[in-house]
Every structure is written in structure tokens, then in C-alpha cells.
Write a protein that holds these residues in place. Structure first.
Motif, PDB file in Angstrom:
ATOM      1  N   UNK A 154      -4.611   5.688   2.361  1.00 46.93           N
ATOM      2  CA  UNK A 154      -4.831   4.621   1.387  1.00 46.93           C
ATOM      3  C   UNK A 154      -5.363   5.132   0.055  1.00 46.93           C
ATOM      4  N   UNK A 155      -6.308   6.058   0.102  1.00 41.42           N
ATOM      5  CA  UNK A 155      -6.911   6.579  -1.132  1.00 41.42           C
ATOM      6  C   UNK A 155      -5.849   7.191  -2.030  1.00 41.42           C
ATOM      7  N   UNK A 265      -4.699  -4.806  -5.213  1.00 37.78           N
ATOM      8  CA  UNK A 265      -3.277  -4.645  -5.484  1.00 37.78           C
ATOM      9  C   UNK A 265      -2.621  -3.640  -4.535  1.00 37.78           C
ATOM     10  N   UNK A 266      -3.260  -2.502  -4.329  1.00 37.65           N
ATOM     11  CA  UNK A 266      -2.682  -1.489  -3.448  1.00 37.65           C
ATOM     12  C   UNK A 266      -2.567  -2.004  -2.027  1.00 37.65           C
ATOM     13  N   UNK A 270       0.839  -2.384   0.297  1.00 33.69           N
ATOM     14  CA  UNK A 270       0.983  -1.769   1.612  1.00 33.69           C
ATOM     15  C   UNK A 270       1.380  -2.803   2.658  1.00 33.69           C
ATOM     16  N   UNK A 271       0.670  -3.929   2.678  1.00 30.83           N
ATOM     17  CA  UNK A 271       0.961  -4.984   3.650  1.00 30.83           C
ATOM     18  C   UNK A 271       2.362  -5.533   3.435  1.00 30.83           C
ATOM     19  N   UNK A 297      -1.344  -9.554  10.801  1.00 27.60           N
ATOM     20  CA  UNK A 297      -1.789  -8.442  11.634  1.00 27.60           C
ATOM     21  C   UNK A 297      -1.845  -7.133  10.833  1.00 27.60           C
ATOM     22  N   UNK A 298      -0.969  -6.995   9.838  1.00 28.23           N
ATOM     23  CA  UNK A 298      -1.004  -5.798   8.991  1.00 28.23           C
ATOM     24  C   UNK A 298      -2.263  -5.777   8.139  1.00 28.23           C
ATOM     25  N   UNK A 299      -2.675  -6.957   7.657  1.00 23.93           N
ATOM     26  CA  UNK A 299      -3.912  -7.056   6.880  1.00 23.93           C
ATOM     27  C   UNK A 299      -5.108  -6.631   7.732  1.00 23.93           C
TER      28      UNK A 299
END
Length: 401
Positions: A154-155, A265-266, A270-271, A297-299
Motif C-alpha cells: 500500500x505504501x 484516494x489510494x 485499490x478496492x 469485503x475488500x475494504x
């Protein structure tokens, strides 16, 4: 009489499609609109185009599943039966809007048609079992993929995608040559341009995935009845979706009225990416998939991955121990200059700063990101609405057969 019923059926189908356009445009393009990359009109135009492309290409496979394969004998899809099924689907959208929860139109459509099949004894249990199996598997896959991304990548994604906006237009039209061409604005940086294009591309992917899965929810019963040609149905349904995108969707884009767009936003990108890829993949094999359930579920998976991140890939390779991430990691990322730096003590280490989003006054806690009661309400409503639609459809058609 049949002509009047067909007109009524098409009108109800358009109502369903209109609500689909209003409900799905916001999640798809609210990040781009909120970041100032797109106007609402441009977002609605892109939604209309890519929804139609998804519906025309892959979407017809889902239409075939719901209109022909889920029921052994499509002849039971009479015009009155098709209209009743569409009313249940439209009613689910209304209930979801009343409770402020995006109900799954795909699950509700399958449930309504399954109720008809159960009452008439024509339900194809093999197809139904395959659909339900993927309904269980897909959200689990979304959770774990998002969790892995949140924990390890994520970073770096945030560093790539974050938009640091500059003054002036993002792009301009250069008319100096014989043929006008689009060029970057005078102050636009490469980072800003790349991030903006990624946000727009993800919105288009979401619009495409919505077309692949949701067009069947509006037209499958009428196509299954044999009273509406599938190509005509796709065109009519897509037009109704476009009307919804240009009208009621403006409110959702303005207020960012969807759980996905409340994320950074990122995280939203991704989700959206994970959910869209799963929905398109399932639609390609004719499985009607629920974007909102997979996205939910992705969140949760992304938040879990960020909150439990204890090591990065590079740290895992070198064997060095990294400091434990804060529970608010989904909304605020660690500054890359201090992560794993042995020269910086815990007392002197500066507060983490989200990349590309400015330094907040305080890092939000996990409870600010995920309210257990709200999460439970969303999950319950997303499952209860289709169940009620199935039971209501079954009871209604049981009285007719």
C-alpha cells in the motif's frame, strides 16, 4: 394487451436501469471528480460509454444465465411474470436507498428469478449452486487480495498514485500544429498526470464491470420471455443507465455518497480495482456478481492489512524488524524516510504523513475508519434484501401457479 404489457415491462426495466446508473456512477468516478480530475458531466459521459461497452460485450453472457439457464423452461417468463420480477428488483433498489445501504441488484435479481423457478418447479439447481458458490468465494478472494496489498504494497502504491495538484489545467489543447493534440498543462507534473490518468482508468474499469454484470438485472426477465431482443434490450438499458448517470448520479458524485469513496484516494482505487477485476472475470463466465458485497469485503481486508502491517517486502528479505504500524494505517501512511531507520528513536520520530494528502492534525483511529455497527448493518442489509426478494417472489408466483 401484450403490447401494453410489453411497454409496461420496458418502462419498469428502464426504471431499474435508471437507478443502476445513479447508484454506480458515484462509486466509479467520485474519486476522480473529488480530486478535480474530471467534471461531473465528463464522468457521466465516460460511465455511459464504458457501461455500454461492458454490457454489449460480456454482459450478454450474464443475460443468458439469468434469462435462459437459471430456469429449465424459459417459457415461464411470461410478460406478467417478467414484470413482477422486475418490480422486486426495483423494490430492492428502493429499500436500499431508504436504509442508505447499496443493495445488491445482482443478488436480488437472481433471488427474484429463483423465486419464480421454485414456485414453478423449474429452477436449475446446478446453475443456482454455481452462482451461490461464487458469491461466497469472490468476497473471500477480495478480502485476502486486499489484505495482502494493504500489508505489503500500500505504501508504495500510495507514493505512485497520490495526486499533488498544481495550479492551472491538467491538460490543454495544442493547436500550433496542423492537427490539434492534447498536451499536459504548463504546471502539470508527470506525477500528477500519471496519478490522474490512473484514477480515470480505474473509473472506466468500474463502469465497464458494472455493464458486464448489471445490464442483466434490468433486461434479463424480458429477454428470457422472448418478447425483447437482447441487442435492443442492451441499447435501451444502457440509455436508461446514461440518463441516471447524468441526473441522479450527480448527487452521489458531489457528496461522495458511497462507502468506497469515503476512503483515502489510494484505498478507493485499490478496492475498486480488485472488485472490478473479480466482477468482470465472473461476468465473463456468466456469473452475476455483486460489486457492493465484494467491495465491502475488500475494504475490510485492506483495513486489516494496513492495521496489522509489521513488515515490508524489503524488510522480510533482509530479516530486519520494522516498527509496528499504527491502527490508523489505512488512512495515514508512514513516512518512508523514517520507517525502519535505526537512527531515529521512538521519542524523536516525526508523526507519519500521508503521501500526497497533506499532513492531518491527527491520525484517525481504526474506529474512525470501521464502525462495527455500520459494517454489520451493511452486510446484513446486503443479504436480507435478496432473501426477502426471493421469499416475496416465491410467495407471489406460488399463488399464480
Amino acid at each position: 394487451m401484450d403490447s401494453a404489457l410489453l411497454v409496461l415491462g420496458v418502462a419498469v426495466a428502464c426504471f431499474v436501469a435508471y437507478n443502476i446508473g445513479g447508484a454506480t456512477t458515484g462509486p466509479a468516478f467520485a474519486p476522480a471528480v473529488g480530486a478535480g480530475v474530471l467534471t461531473k458531466v465528463a464522468a457521466a459521459a465516460l460511465m455511459s460509454v464504458f457501461f455500454f461497452v461492458g454490457a454489449w460485450t460480456i454482459g450478454r453472457r450474464v443475460v443468458d444465465t439469468l434469462g435462459e439457464e437459471l430456469i429449465h423452461d424459459p417459457a415461464i417468463f411470461t410478460l406478467p411474470a417478467s414484470i413482477v420480477v422486475l418490480f422486486f428488483i426495483g423494490g430492492a433498489l428502493f429499500v436500499g436507498n431508504v436504509f442508505g445501504v447499496p443493495a445488491s441488484t445482482s443478488m436480488t435479481a437472481v433471488g427474484s428469478i429463483a423465486g419464480l423457478g421454485l414456485a414453478s418447479g423449474q429452477l436449475n439447481w446446478a446453475v443456482m449452486g454455481e452462482i451461490v458458490t461464487w458469491w461466497i468465494v469472490a468476497p473471500i478472494v477480495g478480502f485476502w487480495v486486499a489484505g495482502i496489498i494493504g500489508r505489503y504494497f500500500y505504501v508504495y502504491l500510495d507514493d505512485l498514485i497520490a495526486i499533488n495538484q498544481t495550479e492551472g489545467a491538467l491538460v490543454e489543447l495544442d493547436r500550433s500544429g496542423a492537427v490539434p493534440k492534447v498536451v499536459a498543462g504548463p504546471n502539470t507534473t508527470r506525477r500528477e498526470l500519471v496519478g490522474s490518468l490512473i484514477v480515470i482508468a480505474i473509473g472506466c474499469l468500474m463502469a465497464f464491470s458494472s455493464g458486464t454484470s448489471n445490464i442483466a438485472n434490468a433486461i434479463a426477465p424480458l429477454v428470457g420471455s422472448g418478447q425483447l431482443d437482447i441487442n435492443v434490450g442492451i441499447v435501451i438499458g444502457s440509455i436508461a443507465v446514461a440518463v441516471g448517470a447524468f441526473t441522479i448520479a450527480r448527487r452521489t458524485m458531489e457528496t461522495l455518497g458511497n462507502d468506497i469513496t469515503h476512503l483515502p484516494l489510494t484505498a478507493a482505487i485499490v478496492v475498486a480495482s480488485i472488485s472490478s477485476v473479480l466482477v468482470v472475470g465472473l461476468s465473463a463466465v456468466g456469473i452475476p456478481a455483486s460489486f457492493v458485497v465484494i467491495a465491502t469485503m475488500s475494504i475490510v481486508g485492506l483495513g486489516w492489512g494496513r492495521a496489522t502491517r509489521t513488515t515490508t517486502l524489503s524488510e522480510g528479505v533482509t530479516g530486519e524488524e520494522a516498527p509496528r504500524a499504527s491502527v490508523g494505517a489505512l488512512a495515514a501512511d508512514e513516512g518512508t524516510a523514517t520507517v525502519g531507520d535505526p537512527t531515529v528513536s521512538e521519542e524523536t520520530k516525526p508523526e507519519p504523513e500521508p503521501i500526497g494528502e497533506g499532513k492531518p492534525e491527527e491520525v484517525p483511529s481504526a474506529s474512525d475508519l470501521f464502525d462495527p455497527s455500520t459494517t454489520a448493518r451493511v452486510i446484513v442489509m446486503q443479504n436480507v434484501v435478496p432473501i426477502f426478494a426471493t421469499i416475496g417472489s416465491y410467495a407471489t408466483f406460488l399463488l399464480l401457479f
